[in-house]
Design a protein around this motif. Structure first.
Motif, PDB file in Angstrom:
ATOM      1  N   VAL A  98       3.845 -14.186   0.800  1.00 44.53           N
ATOM      2  CA  VAL A  98       4.815 -14.588   1.823  1.00 44.53           C
ATOM      3  C   VAL A  98       5.145 -13.408   2.736  1.00 44.53           C
ATOM      4  O   VAL A  98       5.218 -13.556   3.968  1.00 44.53           O
ATOM      5  N   ARG A  99       5.303 -12.235   2.166  1.00 42.66           N
ATOM      6  CA  ARG A  99       5.611 -11.049   2.982  1.00 42.66           C
ATOM      7  C   ARG A  99       4.473 -10.737   3.955  1.00 42.66           C
ATOM      8  O   ARG A  99       4.717 -10.324   5.100  1.00 42.66           O
ATOM      9  N   GLN A 100       3.244 -10.978   3.512  1.00 40.73           N
ATOM     10  CA  GLN A 100       2.104 -10.729   4.402  1.00 40.73           C
ATOM     11  C   GLN A 100       1.981 -11.820   5.466  1.00 40.73           C
ATOM     12  O   GLN A 100       1.564 -11.543   6.597  1.00 40.73           O
ATOM     13  N   ILE A 101       2.352 -13.043   5.118  1.00 39.56           N
ATOM     14  CA  ILE A 101       2.397 -14.104   6.134  1.00 39.56           C
ATOM     15  C   ILE A 101       3.425 -13.731   7.206  1.00 39.56           C
ATOM     16  O   ILE A 101       3.169 -13.852   8.414  1.00 39.56           O
ATOM     17  N   GLU A 102       4.582 -13.279   6.775  1.00 37.78           N
ATOM     18  CA  GLU A 102       5.635 -12.902   7.730  1.00 37.78           C
ATOM     19  C   GLU A 102       5.201 -11.721   8.592  1.00 37.78           C
ATOM     20  O   GLU A 102       5.504 -11.673   9.793  1.00 37.78           O
ATOM     21  N   LEU A 103       4.484 -10.779   7.997  1.00 35.72           N
ATOM     22  CA  LEU A 103       3.961  -9.650   8.770  1.00 35.72           C
ATOM     23  C   LEU A 103       2.948 -10.131   9.801  1.00 35.72           C
ATOM     24  O   LEU A 103       2.949  -9.677  10.957  1.00 35.72           O
ATOM     25  N   ALA A 104       2.070 -11.044   9.383  1.00 33.75           N
ATOM     26  CA  ALA A 104       1.079 -11.598  10.312  1.00 33.75           C
ATOM     27  C   ALA A 104       1.771 -12.318  11.472  1.00 33.75           C
ATOM     28  O   ALA A 104       1.354 -12.193  12.630  1.00 33.75           O
ATOM     29  N   ASN A 105       2.828 -13.058  11.153  1.00 32.68           N
ATOM     30  CA  ASN A 105       3.598 -13.721  12.209  1.00 32.68           C
ATOM     31  C   ASN A 105       4.155 -12.690  13.185  1.00 32.68           C
ATOM     32  O   ASN A 105       4.105 -12.870  14.406  1.00 32.68           O
ATOM     33  N   ASP A 106       4.703 -11.605  12.644  1.00 36.88           N
ATOM     34  CA  ASP A 106       5.318 -10.568  13.469  1.00 36.88           C
ATOM     35  C   ASP A 106       4.283  -9.864  14.338  1.00 36.88           C
ATOM     36  O   ASP A 106       4.546  -9.540  15.505  1.00 36.88           O
ATOM     37  N   ARG A 107       3.097  -9.635  13.778  1.00 38.09           N
ATOM     38  CA  ARG A 107       2.037  -8.937  14.520  1.00 38.09           C
ATOM     39  C   ARG A 107       1.202  -9.899  15.371  1.00 38.09           C
ATOM     40  O   ARG A 107       0.372  -9.454  16.162  1.00 38.09           O
ATOM     41  N   ASN A 108       1.395 -11.193  15.171  1.00 35.41           N
ATOM     42  CA  ASN A 108       0.596 -12.218  15.859  1.00 35.41           C
ATOM     43  C   ASN A 108      -0.890 -12.025  15.593  1.00 35.41           C
ATOM     44  O   ASN A 108      -1.712 -12.014  16.515  1.00 35.41           O
ATOM     45  N   LYS A 109      -1.213 -11.870  14.289  1.00 40.07           N
ATOM     46  CA  LYS A 109      -2.604 -11.693  13.873  1.00 40.07           C
ATOM     47  C   LYS A 109      -2.935 -12.696  12.778  1.00 40.07           C
ATOM     48  O   LYS A 109      -2.110 -12.934  11.884  1.00 40.07           O
ATOM     49  N   PRO A 110      -4.125 -13.306  12.822  1.00 41.32           N
ATOM     50  CA  PRO A 110      -4.512 -14.304  11.813  1.00 41.32           C
ATOM     51  C   PRO A 110      -4.516 -13.726  10.397  1.00 41.32           C
ATOM     52  O   PRO A 110      -4.567 -12.505  10.202  1.00 41.32           O
ATOM     53  N   LEU A 111      -4.471 -14.632   9.436  1.00 39.46           N
ATOM     54  CA  LEU A 111      -4.511 -14.271   8.022  1.00 39.46           C
ATOM     55  C   LEU A 111      -5.887 -14.561   7.456  1.00 39.46           C
ATOM     56  O   LEU A 111      -6.439 -15.648   7.645  1.00 39.46           O
ATOM     57  N   LEU A 112      -6.439 -13.578   6.758  1.00 38.49           N
ATOM     58  CA  LEU A 112      -7.724 -13.718   6.092  1.00 38.49           C
ATOM     59  C   LEU A 112      -7.437 -13.915   4.607  1.00 38.49           C
ATOM     60  O   LEU A 112      -6.973 -12.994   3.929  1.00 38.49           O
ATOM     61  N   ILE A 113      -7.702 -15.126   4.112  1.00 38.07           N
ATOM     62  CA  ILE A 113      -7.187 -15.553   2.814  1.00 38.07           C
ATOM     63  C   ILE A 113      -8.227 -15.468   1.700  1.00 38.07           C
ATOM     64  O   ILE A 113      -9.348 -15.975   1.819  1.00 38.07           O
ATOM     65  N   HIS A 114      -7.807 -14.839   0.593  1.00 33.79           N
ATOM     66  CA  HIS A 114      -8.531 -14.888  -0.675  1.00 33.79           C
ATOM     67  C   HIS A 114      -7.825 -15.924  -1.539  1.00 33.79           C
ATOM     68  O   HIS A 114      -6.614 -15.848  -1.749  1.00 33.79           O
ATOM     69  N   CYS A 115      -8.580 -16.900  -2.038  1.00 32.50           N
ATOM     70  CA  CYS A 115      -7.960 -17.942  -2.858  1.00 32.50           C
ATOM     71  C   CYS A 115      -8.885 -18.326  -4.005  1.00 32.50           C
ATOM     72  O   CYS A 115     -10.045 -18.685  -3.790  1.00 32.50           O
ATOM     73  N   VAL A 116      -8.347 -18.276  -5.221  1.00 35.79           N
ATOM     74  CA  VAL A 116      -9.062 -18.716  -6.414  1.00 35.79           C
ATOM     75  C   VAL A 116      -8.135 -19.626  -7.217  1.00 35.79           C
ATOM     76  O   VAL A 116      -7.074 -19.188  -7.680  1.00 35.79           O
TER      77      VAL A 116
END
Length: 223
Positions: A98-116
């Protein structure tokens, strides 16, 4: 001076097979996955706190991420995400995601997701993301992909497409405007992947390259 560099560099990128996610710092035709604490390469990169690093997480790591994510060549936040196979508390994983999502929102940069084994949770958290979310290295079953597609995720495919018949069948019908290709940590010629996907989708290689170049607009690269 920097804008002139970006213009030349962008021209170079659009003449190549763009590698969305790789681990070779000297490679210039894509987005390098920057390790925590590492200095930026000469090309584009992403930066994030991978779930595997959370066992030894410290606030210094997040301070580094906040600072490095301001860099003009940092195109995305990640890899970040959730992993159901590692021995890191789910609550901690979700908090840092969540903190990285919020950072991405603040920087206006997409999220590159690792999911397992945490796709339903990833979909749940998409509602707080104000930027595009890309699942990297996707090689799961069609039902998962269909659900991700409903929620407007981008998917990036890797070497598995060259071997997995079921995945090939899915890629064939996947919207090209939501598609990226990558090598990740695998050592192979990405041109083979581009040609395979072009054949599967009954497209010319040039049209596939052009489409992925169009998709790169989500990274807000100035050129």
């Amino acid at each position: 001076m920097f804008k002139a560099y970006i213009a030349v560099f962008w021209l170079f990128l659009i003449m190549t097979d763009f590698d969305l996610h790789h681990h070779i710092s000297t490679r210039m035709t894509g987005i390098y996955n920057l390790n925590v604490g590492e200095s930026p390469p000469n090309g584009y990169f992403s930066a994030g706190i991978h779930p595997n690093l959370m066992m030894d997480f410290s606030e210094d790591q997040f301070d580094w991420l906040k600072e490095i994510s301001k860099h003009e060549r940092c195109l995305a936040i990640g890899e970040c995400g959730l992993d159901g196979l590692i021995k890191v508390d789910d609550d901690l994983q979700e908090e840092l995601f969540v903190r990285q999502i919020e950072l991405a929102n603040d920087r206006n940069k997409p999220l590159l997701i690792h999911c397992v084994r945490r796709f339903s949770q990833i979909i749940h958290f998409k509602k707080i993301a104000e930027v595009p979310m890309i699942i990297h290295g996707f090689n799961k079953r069609k039902t998962i992909a269909d659900e991700l597609q409903k929620h407007d995720f981008y998917l990036s495919f890797g070497k598995s497409v060259l071997q997995n018949v079921n995945l090939q069948e899915f890629v064939k019908g996947f919207p090209p405007e939501k598609l990226f290709l990558e090598t990740d940590g695998r050592n192979f010629n990405i041109e083979l992947l581009y040609q395979k996907v072009a054949d599967l989708k009954n497209m010319t290689l040039e049209n596939l390259q052009l489409q992925i170049q169009q998709n790169l607009k989500i990274f807000n690269i100035s050129h």
